[in-house]
Motif scaffolding. Structure first.
Motif, PDB file in Angstrom:
ATOM      1  N   VAL A  62       0.835  -1.215   0.000  1.00  0.00           N
ATOM      2  CA  VAL A  62       0.000   0.000   0.000  1.00  0.00           C
ATOM      3  C   VAL A  62       0.866   1.260   0.000  1.00  0.00           C
ATOM      4  O   VAL A  62       0.617   2.199  -0.764  1.00  0.00           O
ATOM      5  N   VAL A  63       1.885   1.285   0.848  1.00  0.00           N
ATOM      6  CA  VAL A  63       2.738   2.480   0.936  1.00  0.00           C
ATOM      7  C   VAL A  63       3.514   2.701  -0.361  1.00  0.00           C
ATOM      8  O   VAL A  63       3.565   3.815  -0.882  1.00  0.00           O
ATOM      9  N   VAL A  64       4.109   1.636  -0.902  1.00  0.00           N
ATOM     10  CA  VAL A  64       4.901   1.788  -2.125  1.00  0.00           C
ATOM     11  C   VAL A  64       4.002   2.134  -3.308  1.00  0.00           C
ATOM     12  O   VAL A  64       4.314   3.048  -4.082  1.00  0.00           O
ATOM     13  N   LEU A  65       2.872   1.458  -3.445  1.00  0.00           N
ATOM     14  CA  LEU A  65       1.960   1.792  -4.538  1.00  0.00           C
ATOM     15  C   LEU A  65       1.380   3.196  -4.350  1.00  0.00           C
ATOM     16  O   LEU A  65       1.246   3.948  -5.317  1.00  0.00           O
ATOM     17  N   GLY A  66       1.067   3.557  -3.137  1.00  0.00           N
ATOM     18  CA  GLY A  66       0.578   4.911  -2.862  1.00  0.00           C
ATOM     19  C   GLY A  66       1.585   5.969  -3.260  1.00  0.00           C
ATOM     20  O   GLY A  66       1.222   7.042  -3.754  1.00  0.00           O
ATOM     21  N   SER A  67       2.884   5.665  -3.074  1.00  0.00           N
ATOM     22  CA  SER A  67       3.911   6.640  -3.445  1.00  0.00           C
ATOM     23  C   SER A  67       3.969   6.843  -4.959  1.00  0.00           C
ATOM     24  O   SER A  67       4.334   7.921  -5.425  1.00  0.00           O
ATOM     25  N   PHE A  68       3.577   5.826  -5.712  1.00  0.00           N
ATOM     26  CA  PHE A  68       3.490   5.974  -7.168  1.00  0.00           C
ATOM     27  C   PHE A  68       2.502   7.095  -7.510  1.00  0.00           C
ATOM     28  O   PHE A  68       2.781   7.953  -8.336  1.00  0.00           O
ATOM     29  N   PHE A  69       1.352   7.085  -6.857  1.00  0.00           N
ATOM     30  CA  PHE A  69       0.311   8.079  -7.132  1.00  0.00           C
ATOM     31  C   PHE A  69       0.646   9.448  -6.550  1.00  0.00           C
ATOM     32  O   PHE A  69       0.162  10.459  -7.035  1.00  0.00           O
ATOM     33  N   ALA A  70       1.492   9.486  -5.517  1.00  0.00           N
ATOM     34  CA  ALA A  70       1.837  10.750  -4.868  1.00  0.00           C
ATOM     35  C   ALA A  70       2.895  11.537  -5.638  1.00  0.00           C
ATOM     36  O   ALA A  70       3.087  12.719  -5.377  1.00  0.00           O
ATOM     37  N   GLY A  71       3.587  10.897  -6.563  1.00  0.00           N
ATOM     38  CA  GLY A  71       4.559  11.615  -7.382  1.00  0.00           C
ATOM     39  C   GLY A  71       5.992  11.193  -7.116  1.00  0.00           C
ATOM     40  O   GLY A  71       6.295  10.430  -6.206  1.00  0.00           O
ATOM     41  N   THR A  72       6.867  11.733  -7.929  1.00  0.00           N
ATOM     42  CA  THR A  72       8.269  11.323  -7.925  1.00  0.00           C
ATOM     43  C   THR A  72       8.970  11.596  -6.601  1.00  0.00           C
ATOM     44  O   THR A  72       9.693  10.742  -6.096  1.00  0.00           O
ATOM     45  N   ALA A  73       8.784  12.771  -6.028  1.00  0.00           N
ATOM     46  CA  ALA A  73       9.488  13.102  -4.782  1.00  0.00           C
ATOM     47  C   ALA A  73       9.102  12.144  -3.657  1.00  0.00           C
ATOM     48  O   ALA A  73       9.965  11.651  -2.926  1.00  0.00           O
ATOM     49  N   VAL A  74       7.822  11.863  -3.529  1.00  0.00           N
ATOM     50  CA  VAL A  74       7.362  10.936  -2.489  1.00  0.00           C
ATOM     51  C   VAL A  74       7.828   9.522  -2.802  1.00  0.00           C
ATOM     52  O   VAL A  74       8.295   8.801  -1.908  1.00  0.00           O
ATOM     53  N   ALA A  75       7.739   9.115  -4.058  1.00  0.00           N
ATOM     54  CA  ALA A  75       8.180   7.773  -4.438  1.00  0.00           C
ATOM     55  C   ALA A  75       9.666   7.589  -4.140  1.00  0.00           C
ATOM     56  O   ALA A  75      10.083   6.521  -3.677  1.00  0.00           O
TER      57      ALA A  75
END
Length: 154
Positions: A62-75
């Protein structure tokens, strides 16, 4: 499409590994519901559901996939964190396998298959979080000019 909208290496990592960890968590539940809770190849345990392991797999997914949607900096930030944590888990699994296995809900040493996956996760996450951008930029500079000699010092 603007530069910030392009799908870079770190976001591809987040998409692929997020889906993969959610897939593993789902498979573990399926193994428990429809079978013994363990997937083996001969005498080797490939995957076994334990409550803590399954929870970790869901959270990482969930956290890693969520970071995909949050953008490059968060990912990138999430990839770095996941990489460092999995580096620690890999070290524990390799050098203290019985301790790690018991900590994660196994009755003995952590199966080798888990160490392989943990090392692969650490390597991919650390590359995505720390090195991918530099590697990609160096390659773009080299291929963009047609000559590696035109790449200047950083």
């Amino acid at each position: 499409m603007g530069e910030s909208q392009k799908l870079g290496i770190v976001r591809v990592y987040a998409l692929v590994f997020g889906i993969a960890y959610l897939g593993v968590a789902t498979l573990e539940v399926g193994l428990k519901v429809f079978g013994s809770g363990t997937l083996t190849a001969g005498s080797q345990v490939l995957l076994r559901i334990t409550p803590l392991q399954n929870t970790i797999h869901w959270l990482v997914g969930v956290v890693v996939l969520g970071s995909f949607f949050a953008g490059t900096a968060v990912a990138k930030m999430v990839a770095r964190g996941v990489g460092l944590v999995f580096l620690l888990v890999s070290g524990l699994g390799i050098f203290a396998s019985t301790f790690t296995g018991k900590l994660l809900g196994f009755h003995g040493p952590l199966p080798v298959s888990y160490n392989v996956v943990h090392v692969a996760t650490a390597v991919a996450a650390l590359f995505a979080g720390f090195a991918a951008e530099a590697a990609y930029q160096a390659r773009r500079r080299t291929s963009g000019s047609g000559s590696a000699a035109s790449v200047g010092p950083r």
